[in-house]
Design a protein around this motif. Structure first.
Motif, PDB file in Angstrom:
ATOM      1  N   ILE A   1      34.235  31.699  34.000  1.00 48.24           N
ATOM      2  CA  ILE A   1      35.514  30.981  33.866  1.00 48.24           C
ATOM      3  C   ILE A   1      36.596  31.933  33.368  1.00 48.24           C
ATOM      4  CG2 ILE A   1      36.717  29.152  32.590  1.00 48.24           C
ATOM      5  CD1 ILE A   1      34.024  27.595  32.651  1.00 48.24           C
ATOM      6  N   GLU A   2      36.254  32.766  32.385  1.00 53.50           N
ATOM      7  CA  GLU A   2      37.221  33.740  31.864  1.00 53.50           C
ATOM      8  C   GLU A   2      37.588  34.765  32.942  1.00 53.50           C
ATOM      9  OE1 GLU A   2      35.876  33.777  27.164  1.00 53.50           O
ATOM     10  OE2 GLU A   2      34.727  34.961  28.620  1.00 53.50           O
ATOM     11  N   ARG A   3      36.615  35.176  33.739  1.00 55.96           N
ATOM     12  CA  ARG A   3      36.888  36.137  34.819  1.00 55.96           C
ATOM     13  C   ARG A   3      37.860  35.554  35.839  1.00 55.96           C
ATOM     14  NH1 ARG A   3      30.829  38.588  36.043  1.00 55.96           N
ATOM     15  NH2 ARG A   3      30.685  39.747  34.094  1.00 55.96           N
ATOM     16  N   ASP A   4      37.638  34.297  36.222  1.00 53.52           N
ATOM     17  CA  ASP A   4      38.554  33.647  37.166  1.00 53.52           C
ATOM     18  C   ASP A   4      39.953  33.539  36.576  1.00 53.52           C
ATOM     19  OD1 ASP A   4      36.525  33.353  39.005  1.00 53.52           O
ATOM     20  OD2 ASP A   4      36.176  31.223  38.571  1.00 53.52           O
ATOM     21  N   GLY A   5      40.029  33.185  35.290  1.00 50.95           N
ATOM     22  CA  GLY A   5      41.322  33.035  34.630  1.00 50.95           C
ATOM     23  C   GLY A   5      42.083  34.341  34.528  1.00 50.95           C
ATOM     24  N   ILE A   6      41.400  35.389  34.083  1.00 50.10           N
ATOM     25  CA  ILE A   6      42.094  36.676  33.942  1.00 50.10           C
ATOM     26  C   ILE A   6      42.508  37.218  35.300  1.00 50.10           C
ATOM     27  CG2 ILE A   6      40.069  38.222  33.914  1.00 50.10           C
ATOM     28  CD1 ILE A   6      42.774  38.787  31.465  1.00 50.10           C
ATOM     29  N   ALA A   7      41.683  37.023  36.320  1.00 52.84           N
ATOM     30  CA  ALA A   7      42.039  37.486  37.665  1.00 52.84           C
ATOM     31  C   ALA A   7      43.286  36.765  38.166  1.00 52.84           C
ATOM     32  CB  ALA A   7      40.874  37.280  38.630  1.00 52.84           C
ATOM     33  N   SER A   8      43.357  35.461  37.927  1.00 53.61           N
ATOM     34  CA  SER A   8      44.529  34.689  38.350  1.00 53.61           C
ATOM     35  C   SER A   8      45.786  35.147  37.615  1.00 53.61           C
ATOM     36  CB  SER A   8      44.273  33.202  38.094  1.00 53.61           C
ATOM     37  OG  SER A   8      45.416  32.453  38.391  1.00 53.61           O
ATOM     38  N   ILE A   9      45.655  35.348  36.318  1.00 50.19           N
ATOM     39  CA  ILE A   9      46.799  35.808  35.518  1.00 50.19           C
ATOM     40  C   ILE A   9      47.261  37.181  35.980  1.00 50.19           C
ATOM     41  CG2 ILE A   9      47.480  36.566  33.202  1.00 50.19           C
ATOM     42  CD1 ILE A   9      45.590  34.277  32.158  1.00 50.19           C
ATOM     43  N   LEU A  10      46.326  38.102  36.179  1.00 45.24           N
ATOM     44  CA  LEU A  10      46.699  39.447  36.627  1.00 45.24           C
ATOM     45  C   LEU A  10      47.362  39.438  37.996  1.00 45.24           C
ATOM     46  CD1 LEU A  10      43.632  41.517  35.390  1.00 45.24           C
ATOM     47  CD2 LEU A  10      45.984  41.632  34.531  1.00 45.24           C
ATOM     48  N   ARG A  11      46.855  38.618  38.903  1.00 49.38           N
ATOM     49  CA  ARG A  11      47.496  38.533  40.233  1.00 49.38           C
ATOM     50  C   ARG A  11      48.942  38.073  40.110  1.00 49.38           C
ATOM     51  NH1 ARG A  11      42.420  36.183  41.642  1.00 49.38           N
ATOM     52  NH2 ARG A  11      41.195  37.719  42.768  1.00 49.38           N
ATOM     53  N   THR A  12      49.186  37.084  39.253  1.00 52.28           N
ATOM     54  CA  THR A  12      50.544  36.565  39.073  1.00 52.28           C
ATOM     55  C   THR A  12      51.446  37.602  38.428  1.00 52.28           C
ATOM     56  OG1 THR A  12      49.691  34.314  38.849  1.00 52.28           O
ATOM     57  CG2 THR A  12      51.901  34.741  37.983  1.00 52.28           C
TER      58      THR A  12
ATOM     59  N   ALA B   1      39.969  54.324  32.615  1.00 49.48           N
ATOM     60  CA  ALA B   1      40.446  52.958  32.857  1.00 49.48           C
ATOM     61  C   ALA B   1      39.405  52.166  33.629  1.00 49.48           C
ATOM     62  CB  ALA B   1      41.773  52.991  33.624  1.00 49.48           C
ATOM     63  N   HIS B   2      38.760  52.785  34.589  1.00 48.67           N
ATOM     64  CA  HIS B   2      37.741  52.076  35.371  1.00 48.67           C
ATOM     65  C   HIS B   2      36.539  51.730  34.494  1.00 48.67           C
ATOM     66  CE1 HIS B   2      35.980  50.726  39.136  1.00 48.67           C
ATOM     67  NE2 HIS B   2      34.847  51.238  38.685  1.00 48.67           N
ATOM     68  N   ARG B   3      36.119  52.661  33.678  1.00 45.32           N
ATOM     69  CA  ARG B   3      35.003  52.402  32.753  1.00 45.32           C
ATOM     70  C   ARG B   3      35.344  51.277  31.792  1.00 45.32           C
ATOM     71  NH1 ARG B   3      35.027  56.813  29.318  1.00 45.32           N
ATOM     72  NH2 ARG B   3      36.379  55.498  28.075  1.00 45.32           N
ATOM     73  N   ASP B   4      36.577  51.294  31.258  1.00 50.22           N
ATOM     74  CA  ASP B   4      37.011  50.241  30.336  1.00 50.22           C
ATOM     75  C   ASP B   4      37.075  48.887  31.033  1.00 50.22           C
ATOM     76  OD1 ASP B   4      37.204  52.227  28.440  1.00 50.22           O
ATOM     77  OD2 ASP B   4      39.397  52.308  28.461  1.00 50.22           O
ATOM     78  N   ALA B   5      37.502  48.876  32.297  1.00 51.15           N
ATOM     79  CA  ALA B   5      37.561  47.622  33.048  1.00 51.15           C
ATOM     80  C   ALA B   5      36.157  47.031  33.201  1.00 51.15           C
ATOM     81  CB  ALA B   5      38.199  47.848  34.417  1.00 51.15           C
ATOM     82  N   HIS B   6      35.179  47.876  33.472  1.00 50.60           N
ATOM     83  CA  HIS B   6      33.794  47.386  33.560  1.00 50.60           C
ATOM     84  C   HIS B   6      33.345  46.798  32.226  1.00 50.60           C
ATOM     85  CE1 HIS B   6      32.046  48.143  37.493  1.00 50.60           C
ATOM     86  NE2 HIS B   6      32.682  49.303  37.551  1.00 50.60           N
ATOM     87  N   ALA B   7      33.703  47.454  31.125  1.00 54.77           N
ATOM     88  CA  ALA B   7      33.287  46.974  29.805  1.00 54.77           C
ATOM     89  C   ALA B   7      33.902  45.614  29.493  1.00 54.77           C
ATOM     90  CB  ALA B   7      33.676  47.999  28.733  1.00 54.77           C
ATOM     91  N   VAL B   8      35.186  45.446  29.794  1.00 54.90           N
ATOM     92  CA  VAL B   8      35.855  44.160  29.549  1.00 54.90           C
ATOM     93  C   VAL B   8      35.260  43.091  30.453  1.00 54.90           C
ATOM     94  CG1 VAL B   8      38.045  42.918  29.791  1.00 54.90           C
ATOM     95  CG2 VAL B   8      38.001  45.161  28.699  1.00 54.90           C
ATOM     96  N   TRP B   9      35.108  43.393  31.734  1.00 53.08           N
ATOM     97  CA  TRP B   9      34.590  42.428  32.710  1.00 53.08           C
ATOM     98  C   TRP B   9      33.200  41.929  32.309  1.00 53.08           C
ATOM     99  CZ3 TRP B   9      37.572  40.082  35.991  1.00 53.08           C
ATOM    100  CH2 TRP B   9      37.036  39.389  37.079  1.00 53.08           C
TER     101      TRP B   9
END
Length: 93
Positions: free
Chosen positions: A63-74, A49-57
């Motif tokens: 802008i996409e990183r900020d958006g996905i982080a905001s969505i995941l926090r919510t 999961a950690h390796r996959d998270a690095h690949a997606v990130w």
């Protein structure tokens, strides 16, 4: 205790823990994150999961990183909301 020469291992005393490992640690060489697992399956899941998270990130722009982080926090702070959003997504297809 005498170890027999027949090639067999002596039985463990009744107060000894079962053979095997009790936990394993993983430290990411990219970001330094540390994870600990208590069995091999969890260790493999965590590391994957950690390796996959690095690949997606790595594929996202800032802008996409900020958006996905905001969505995941919510969503992660409100499991009921996540379930309802998935139900809406599944029903709208």
């Amino acid at each position: 205790m005498t170890i027999p020469l027949t090639g067999t291992t002596p039985p463990l005393p009744s107060d000894s823990p079962a053979p095997g490992w009790d936990q394993a640690g993983f430290r990411c060489g990219r970001c330094g994150a540390e994870r600990t697992a208590t069995n091999e399956d969890d260790y493999l899941k965590d590391a994957s999961a950690h390796r996959d998270a690095h690949a997606v990130w790595a594929r996202l722009n800032s802008i996409e990183r900020d958006g996905i982080a905001s969505i995941l926090r919510t969503i992660l702070s409100a499991p009921d909301l996540a379930a309802e959003l998935l139900a809406l997504a599944d029903g709208s297809r």
